[in-house]
Design a protein around this motif. Structure first.
Motif, PDB file in Angstrom:
ATOM      1  N   LEU A   1      14.104 -18.952  22.569  1.00  0.00           N
ATOM      2  CA  LEU A   1      15.098 -19.653  23.379  1.00  0.00           C
ATOM      3  C   LEU A   1      15.221 -18.993  24.753  1.00  0.00           C
ATOM      4  CD1 LEU A   1      17.168 -21.873  23.615  1.00  0.00           C
ATOM      5  CD2 LEU A   1      18.834 -20.397  22.481  1.00  0.00           C
TER       6      LEU A   1
ATOM      7  N   ARG B   1      14.344 -20.882  28.228  1.00  0.00           N
ATOM      8  CA  ARG B   1      15.352 -21.014  29.277  1.00  0.00           C
ATOM      9  C   ARG B   1      14.849 -20.436  30.590  1.00  0.00           C
ATOM     10  NH1 ARG B   1      21.273 -19.655  26.465  1.00  0.00           N
ATOM     11  NH2 ARG B   1      21.485 -21.689  25.442  1.00  0.00           N
TER      12      ARG B   1
ATOM     13  N   VAL C   1      19.086 -27.353  26.676  1.00  0.00           N
ATOM     14  CA  VAL C   1      18.263 -26.167  26.473  1.00  0.00           C
ATOM     15  C   VAL C   1      18.918 -24.938  27.090  1.00  0.00           C
ATOM     16  CG1 VAL C   1      16.075 -25.074  27.027  1.00  0.00           C
ATOM     17  CG2 VAL C   1      16.114 -27.451  26.292  1.00  0.00           C
TER      18      VAL C   1
ATOM     19  N   PHE D   1      10.793 -26.547  19.203  1.00  0.00           N
ATOM     20  CA  PHE D   1      11.983 -27.213  19.750  1.00  0.00           C
ATOM     21  C   PHE D   1      11.695 -28.681  19.983  1.00  0.00           C
ATOM     22  CE2 PHE D   1      12.929 -22.867  21.524  1.00  0.00           C
ATOM     23  CZ  PHE D   1      14.135 -22.690  20.870  1.00  0.00           C
TER      24      PHE D   1
END
Lengths: 326, 326
Positions: A233, A237, A266, A15
DNA sequence: TCAAAAGTGTTATCCTTACACCCATGT
DNA sequence: ACATGGGTGTAAGGATAACACTTTTGA
């Protein structure tokens, strides 16, 4: 009979922030003819037990080779070994090897050198259009996903309840961390394009390309890469709240607004400005440096810096996510 | 030249409560002569890509075979692939295979069937004597660990700071979740017996058994199993706070004191009774069933039950850990 | 009646949430 | 002057931490 070979593959979810948006590094593989094939995938490379002392070193090396830049923060995500999922390099060595893939999460600072051809930064909204709530509830949830999930659930109480809880239907609250569970539900419901592909392959049929695709279900990826991306992800998070990890994505100095925009990009949710700032202050993780950011419309903002030593003392401290609306 | 074979091994860290204490399932391997060898290890088995569809199924199967009982909750922990760590089954097939081990955490309900010989429930205090703060700060920290770590740190600011933060020296706060980092520090400092063993092996020397051992550094385990155990304990402790996972270790019905003792046994810290109860009530995760526990000294306690459906609606809800003392 | 463990009340403090408002700059 | 984003004050409500106390049983 001899036992089939096992191959270990490494997959990287990298990322970074580009123009304030959260992006993932994806690779557009080329067929041997040189023509690009349809689906993107994650940077992926075989693990060579001879040459590589640790997974992490191997990962850093092949990402550097494929993408021409160095990773900063790296953490192991999960090891995927299910039979039945598509394995991209299974026949590399000639035999039918079982591929076990070890997924890694990597974070890169915002400013990066130029890319190789076929390696691109992709907005993750392309793969998970339902995950961005910054501008309010995404329309696709109610227009496409909810009806499709309802049809799949039928009269099953369990399926219905899962769908409602995960996709915030019927007044349920949105939980931005459950990215993987949402993707797995869509896969299970046969709504992710990968599901049909894997079923066809399991049945021995030739791979079906480019059936009519509903964009609301997200662009599919090679192999199980979208599942790995969802894992990454969700993990990222969740980690925002209890690790000072967002700073791995920012430049050395940043404004509080940039910090907030990064957290929002994000997590996919809009944050309450004042409360976010107060919460950031309380942590003591940042300090102003007395200078202001270069010109922009509006009042110039003070520049801040991450206090690395303060973070080292309390590594289980992240930033809170005060929601803007309900 | 042909690439060396890769073997995938599965390691299981199985926790359960026995007489109110948190225990781990360990295996005392036997040498081929039949005599027990010195070190215990975790249940470990090779992954057969032919026979096993998923890691989890393979794990459940071999744990059932080795220990004669079924696991309840199972989750993947981490995949360990470093060269240089000792690999127990590396020479099983005749060649020198590199072993990659996928670690799993499993939780079993308190009541369990009888064990096989050589499979025992071990108190994890044996392996990590510094991790149990329920009766206050463990003496070994100040009497043995602190001086040894100080000697290792020397005048290195970084080493000293790490040691102080991790082992709550000089007024630093104890963080019960950082089990792995503490073990890795001891390993790095050469204080874990495994460190000397691995160094000797790397140098080609014969394995040194039973050098004089300081019990304060904990009993060593086979291969890197103590590292896997530390990973599991840290993960479990962290999860207590945000997943209703403690109930996987309890019986169907339990008293609030039993719930508190379970939380304390796993987290290794003493909790404040009233505040714990209030916090449990607020979550809505348990409900009284109107009956009281069978006779015990003192006033009989009400029995409670875990409300599974309430937990399903909010799976990211755990119990808070209100500390008793600072 | 006493020990042992279960269970209750109450308060100060801190964090979270939710308001509404002022400030400094470029155009 | 005004649009644009940066930055501040304040008060209600809930969670947490820290006190000390009452209740119900078995021996």
């Amino acid at each position: 009979m001899t036992s089939p070979a096992i191959m270990i593959g490494l997959s990287a979810v990298v990322f970074a922030l580009r123009e304030g948006e959260a992006r993932v590094l994806t690779v557009r593989p080329r067929a041997s003819s040189g023509a690009p094939v349809a689906l993107e995938g994650l940077p992926f490379g075989p693990f060579d037990p001879e040459g590589h002392r640790t997974f992490e070193l191997a990962l850093r090396e092949f990402v550097a080779r494929q993408t021409r830049f160095q990773l900063g923060y790296v953490e192991q995500l999960y090891t995927f070994g299910d039979k039945g999922r598509d394995a991209p390099l299974a026949d590399l060595g000639g035999g039918a090897a079982r591929v076990i893939s070890v997924g890694y999460l990597g974070l890169a600072p915002a400013a990066e050198a130029a890319q190789e051809r076929d390696v691109v930064w992709s907005d993750f909204g392309r793969f998970f259009p339902w995950e961005d709530w910054r501008a309010g509830r995404p329309g696709v949830i109610d227009t496409v996903l909810a009806p499709a999930l309802e049809a799949w659930a039928g009269r099953s109480r369990g399926r219905g309840a899962r769908a409602r809880a995960l996709f915030a239907l019927d007044g349920a609250l949105w939980n931005e961390e459950r990215v993987l569970e949402r993707f797995e539900l869509l896969y299970e419901a046969g709504l992710a394009p990968e599901a049909a592909r894997d079923r066809a392959r399991a049945a021995g049929a030739a791979p079906v390309e480019a059936t009519l695709r509903e964009p609301a279900f997200g662009e599919p990826m090679v192999s199980d890469h979208r599942r790995i991306l969802a894992t990454a992800l969700g993990r990222l998070r969740g980690k925002l709240r209890y690790r000072p990890i967002i700073f791995e994505l920012l430049d050395e100095t940043f404004t509080l607004s940039a910090l907030q925009r990064a957290m929002e990009a994000v997590s996919g949710i809009a944050l309450h400005k004042q409360n976010f700032r107060r919460a950031v202050e309380r942590t003591g993780l940042v300090e102003g440096i007395g200078r202001t950011a270069p010109s922009a419309p509006g009042r110039p903002a003070e520049l801040f810096r991450f206090r690395r030593h303060a973070a080292a003392a309390r590594p289980s401290l992240g930033l809170s996510l005060p929601r803007l609306r309900d």
